[in-house]
Design an enzyme around this catalytic site. Structure first.
Site, PDB file in Angstrom:
ATOM      1  N   GLN A 128       0.827  -1.205   0.000  1.00 22.24           N
ATOM      2  CA  GLN A 128       0.000   0.000   0.000  1.00 22.24           C
ATOM      3  C   GLN A 128       0.861   1.254   0.000  1.00 22.24           C
ATOM      4  OE1 GLN A 128      -1.938   0.989   3.765  1.00 22.24           O
ATOM      5  NE2 GLN A 128      -3.827   1.483   2.670  1.00 22.24           N
ATOM      6  N   GLU A 246     -10.158  -1.893   5.325  1.00 19.11           N
ATOM      7  CA  GLU A 246      -8.968  -2.222   6.111  1.00 19.11           C
ATOM      8  C   GLU A 246      -9.306  -2.245   7.593  1.00 19.11           C
ATOM      9  OE1 GLU A 246      -4.484  -0.535   7.134  1.00 19.11           O
ATOM     10  OE2 GLU A 246      -5.777   0.579   5.774  1.00 19.11           O
TER      11      GLU A 246
END
Length: 398
Positions: A128, A246
């Site tokens: 990420q 997330e």
């Protein structure tokens, strides 16, 4: 918590147990018990994800048409709980739980057809690209820039705290594609091949001794314009959507409960001097148990919402906040319980590669590194301060 299941749920529970028994090797189980990082090393996480994918269980949260399981909330809870109890590896969530839902929600048909199968099979291992030096909690101030040049974007800048970038072959990233009065409106969401020329990865060692995060530099890195997800300038919307998954798409309570029970076993042993007889330790154990029960109920509510096609929403911030705080409380308990054994330093990383007997019991090896690495839990994925701000605005209406 007492959960009463019907015959179909009990049959599914047994199916999960049989799958775990057939696919969880002793080496995998040992590696996970010694894992002090956020999620498992690829050498254990990837084989487990591939076994799940072969069974058709690789992406429980995805729509069925893209490879999801179609499980009920009860089945999802059973699966996550049984996996936690058994001590299975924790595959990276970057693909299945983070970029996957974004591609499903906003990606082009070509992106879905190409990337989703590769996420399920672990052919692509993702990292990420969000935080930057000076742009963490204030992520909208990010400066990594992507300039359109014909059929390509040229990227320059840097990302930091990039978990498993040294293992990844793909990155999803927020980049600035224009300068707007409102900073968020100039941000786009792109997919980057980590083998592209111009990418440099610098390791960062955590205070626990593990190499899990990195700084990544981009110097005139070219990516196809077709790797833009959705519309240019809409990346902030997609990024927030991803963060909800997330923070709110997992079942952390089961793993926290397992960690607490493991700590209780240490506390009840003669090796730690029966630490459980210390009133302070006993009270903190009880408080953590109650907190985990409350967290579990919230997770079940979110699972039900996800099953009905809703995204987690602002309640994901409650889950992120409480999971981080409870994790740190349990890890602090572990250090207090093992006492002076916590002073032992084992430099081998990852710990499961250790092939000589340590000076303390092996099952205590990960206690101190877990506690030290866990200090970041209230920072990554959105700091606790930011989560409280979101809760105050979107849940309490303040």
């Amino acid at each position: 918590m007492d959960m009463t299941f019907g015959d179909s749920e009990l049959a599914f529970q047994q199916e999960v147990r049989d799958f775990i028994a057939a696919n969880l090797t002793p080496d995998m189980k040992r590696a996970e018990s010694l894992n002090a990082s956020v999620f498992s090393e690829p050498e254990t996480g990837v084989p487990w994800q591939r076994a799940l994918n072969a069974k058709g269980w690789g992406a429980p949260g995805w729509p069925v048409e893209y490879g999801g399981t179609g499980w009920t909330p009860a089945q999802r809870w059973i699966f996550e709980t049984e996996c936690a109890h058994a001590g299975v590896p924790s595959p990276t969530p970057m693909g299945v739980k983070m970029v996957g839902p974004v591609i499903i929600g906003f990606g082009s048909p070509e992106q879905k057809n190409y990337f989703l199968p590769r996420i399920l099979s672990c052919e692509d291992y993702w990292c990420q690209g969000y935080s930057e030096p000076g742009s963490g909690s204030d992520l909208s101030s990010l400066k990594t820039r992507a300039v359109r040049d014909g059929d390509e974007y040229v990227i320059n800048g840097t990302k930091i705290w990039t978990t498993h970038a040294h293992n990844a072959n793909m990155m999803f990233a927020l980049v600035r594609t224009s300068d707007e009065p409102r900073q968020q409106d100039g941000i786009s969401f792109v997919l980057i091949d980590m083998k592209s020329p111009g990418i440099t990865i610098r390791p960062i060692l955590t205070i626990g001794g593990d190499h899990e995060v990195n700084q990544v530099f981009f110097d005139d890195v070219r990516i196809p314009a077709s790797n833009l997800v959705g519309e240019e300038g809409k990346g902030w919307t997609y990024g927030k959507y991803l963060l909800e998954f997330e923070r709110g798409s997992g079942i952390a309570s089961a793993k926290l409960r397992k960690a607490l029970h493991r700590t209780a076993a240490f506390a009840e042993s003669e090796a730690t001097g029966r630490a459980i007889e210390d009133p302070d330790i006993a009270i903190r154990m009880s408080e953590a148990e109650v907190d985990i029960d409350a967290l579990e109920m919230t997770e079940l509510r979110v699972l039900s919402a996800l099953q009905n096609g809703q995204n987690p929403g602002a309640v994901s911030s409650i889950l992120k906040l409480r999971t981080s705080e409870i994790y740190q409380a349990v890890s602090r308990l572990g250090v207090d319980v093992i006492g002076t054994d916590g002073l032992y330093v084992e430099p081998t990383r990852p710990l499961h590669r250790l092939n000589a007997p340590p000076a303390i019991p092996e099952d205590e090896l990960a206690v101190m590194p877990t506690h030290l690495n866990g200090r970041a839990y209230t920072i990554f994925g959105g700091t606790s301060e930011i989560q409280r701000d979101i809760i105050s605005k979107l849940v309490l209406g303040l």
